[in-house]
Motif scaffolding. Structure first.
Motif, PDB file in Angstrom:
ATOM      1  N   THR A 211       0.791  -1.232   0.000  1.00 24.08           N
ATOM      2  CA  THR A 211       0.000   0.000   0.000  1.00 24.08           C
ATOM      3  C   THR A 211       0.820   1.277   0.000  1.00 24.08           C
ATOM      4  O   THR A 211       0.329   2.313  -0.459  1.00 24.08           O
ATOM      5  N   ASN A 212       2.041   1.231   0.508  1.00 22.73           N
ATOM      6  CA  ASN A 212       2.825   2.457   0.662  1.00 22.73           C
ATOM      7  C   ASN A 212       4.009   2.501  -0.283  1.00 22.73           C
ATOM      8  O   ASN A 212       4.558   1.470  -0.671  1.00 22.73           O
ATOM      9  N   GLY A 213       4.397   3.721  -0.647  1.00 25.25           N
ATOM     10  CA  GLY A 213       5.612   3.909  -1.415  1.00 25.25           C
ATOM     11  C   GLY A 213       6.829   3.765  -0.516  1.00 25.25           C
ATOM     12  O   GLY A 213       6.726   3.799   0.711  1.00 25.25           O
ATOM     13  N   ILE A 214       7.990   3.606  -1.124  1.00 21.32           N
ATOM     14  CA  ILE A 214       9.244   3.446  -0.386  1.00 21.32           C
ATOM     15  C   ILE A 214      10.053   4.723  -0.485  1.00 21.32           C
ATOM     16  O   ILE A 214      10.372   5.192  -1.582  1.00 21.32           O
ATOM     17  N   GLY A 215      10.386   5.311   0.651  1.00 24.45           N
ATOM     18  CA  GLY A 215      11.181   6.526   0.679  1.00 24.45           C
ATOM     19  C   GLY A 215      12.665   6.247   0.544  1.00 24.45           C
ATOM     20  O   GLY A 215      13.128   5.106   0.680  1.00 24.45           O
ATOM     21  N   LYS A 216      13.422   7.293   0.305  1.00 23.70           N
ATOM     22  CA  LYS A 216      14.869   7.149   0.111  1.00 23.70           C
ATOM     23  C   LYS A 216      15.550   6.574   1.344  1.00 23.70           C
ATOM     24  O   LYS A 216      16.382   5.654   1.232  1.00 23.70           O
ATOM     25  N   ASP A 217      15.223   7.083   2.521  1.00 27.79           N
ATOM     26  CA  ASP A 217      15.886   6.619   3.738  1.00 27.79           C
ATOM     27  C   ASP A 217      15.679   5.126   3.953  1.00 27.79           C
ATOM     28  O   ASP A 217      16.594   4.413   4.369  1.00 27.79           O
ATOM     29  N   THR A 218      14.470   4.658   3.667  1.00 23.26           N
ATOM     30  CA  THR A 218      14.178   3.231   3.820  1.00 23.26           C
ATOM     31  C   THR A 218      14.993   2.412   2.836  1.00 23.26           C
ATOM     32  O   THR A 218      15.567   1.376   3.188  1.00 23.26           O
ATOM     33  N   ALA A 219      15.052   2.868   1.586  1.00 24.17           N
ATOM     34  CA  ALA A 219      15.812   2.150   0.563  1.00 24.17           C
ATOM     35  C   ALA A 219      17.299   2.089   0.923  1.00 24.17           C
ATOM     36  O   ALA A 219      17.944   1.047   0.775  1.00 24.17           O
ATOM     37  N   VAL A 220      17.848   3.215   1.393  1.00 21.94           N
ATOM     38  CA  VAL A 220      19.259   3.251   1.781  1.00 21.94           C
ATOM     39  C   VAL A 220      19.523   2.297   2.940  1.00 21.94           C
ATOM     40  O   VAL A 220      20.486   1.522   2.933  1.00 21.94           O
ATOM     41  N   ASP A 221      18.658   2.331   3.934  1.00 22.50           N
ATOM     42  CA  ASP A 221      18.831   1.496   5.123  1.00 22.50           C
ATOM     43  C   ASP A 221      18.785   0.008   4.767  1.00 22.50           C
ATOM     44  O   ASP A 221      19.654  -0.769   5.180  1.00 22.50           O
TER      45      ASP A 221
END
Length: 234
Positions: A211-221
């Motif tokens: 349901t949610n998009g993935i933000g940059k911080d999450t992708a980096v982590d």
């Protein structure tokens, strides 16, 4: 190296039902080919010896592999890898999900979870002469692929802005956002993905949620943590 078999679920219908959250970028097969630059070397980046990419059963604590162990992108010929600029190369591919495929009944839609996460990783390992050039070429190919590709419903996805440099110990890494229609919900969302390169591995990591998009911080982590788990000594 050809694009990953997006949406692959090991050939089982029940597995396929729980990877609908695969992020936009993975669903359209962004980065259809890794093309490696030659010569030069990456300034300031140390070579810590040969490594390979593994696909363990569980990663990041809660993600279970839903593709076959040791899956590849389907083209590991030495000749083709050599043309791409990677010596003694081999590809690796895996889709992971927090949903349990054994709990899914293909005949019962209500058994399919509605809130789960996935992470898709594909890449190659061998001998990479210039990690910086390899990563730059990857993103150039990713942008070209996104312009030419479309999803299963004919909807095009697009990469947003330019790749952004991210600090990563022992490698060069960049991240970018992709906007497109989620294959399961049919709603437009934005997902960030990241890719790293070093002297023996290059890989893209694409997290996804239903349901949610993935933000940059999450992708980096997630990319940083996943690299520590799947990049192992050869």
């Amino acid at each position: 190296m050809p694009q990953p078999p997006a949406g692959q679920g090991g050939g089982k219908k029940k597995t396929g039902l729980i990877i609908g959250a695969v992020a936009v970028v993975a669903a359209i097969g962004v980065g259809a080919y890794f093309v490696f630059g030659g010569g030069g070397g990456a300034g300031g980046l140390e070579d810590d010896g040969p490594h390979k990419l593994a696909t363990p059963e569980t990663v990041l604590g809660e993600y279970k592999r839903v593709t076959k162990d040791g899956a590849t992108t389907g083209d590991d010929s030495a000749e083709d890898m050599e043309k791409s600029g990677i010596k003694n190369g081999k590809s690796a591919f895996g889709v992971y999900s927090t949903a349990d495929p054994t709990s899914v009944d293909p005949s019962d839609p209500s058994s399919v979870p509605t809130d789960y996460k996935t992470v898709t990783v594909f890449g190659a390992y061998g001998e990479i002469a210039d990690p910086e050039a390899a990563l730059d070429q990857f993103f150039r190919d990713a942008n070209k692929s996104s312009r030419e590709s479309s999803g299963s419903d004919g909807e095009k996805a697009e990469l947003i802005g330019e790749p952004e440099d991210v600090e990563l110990d022992g490698a060069v890494m960049k991240c970018q956002a992709a906007k497109g229609k989620n294959p399961e919900t049919k709603k437009v969302k934005t997902d960030w993905f990241c890719a790293w390169a070093d002297y023996s591995t290059i890989a893209m990591v694409s997290p996804g949620e239903v349901t949610n998009g993935i933000g940059k911080d999450t992708a980096v982590d997630l990319t940083t943590k996943l690299r520590e788990e799947i990049r192992v000594k050869a």
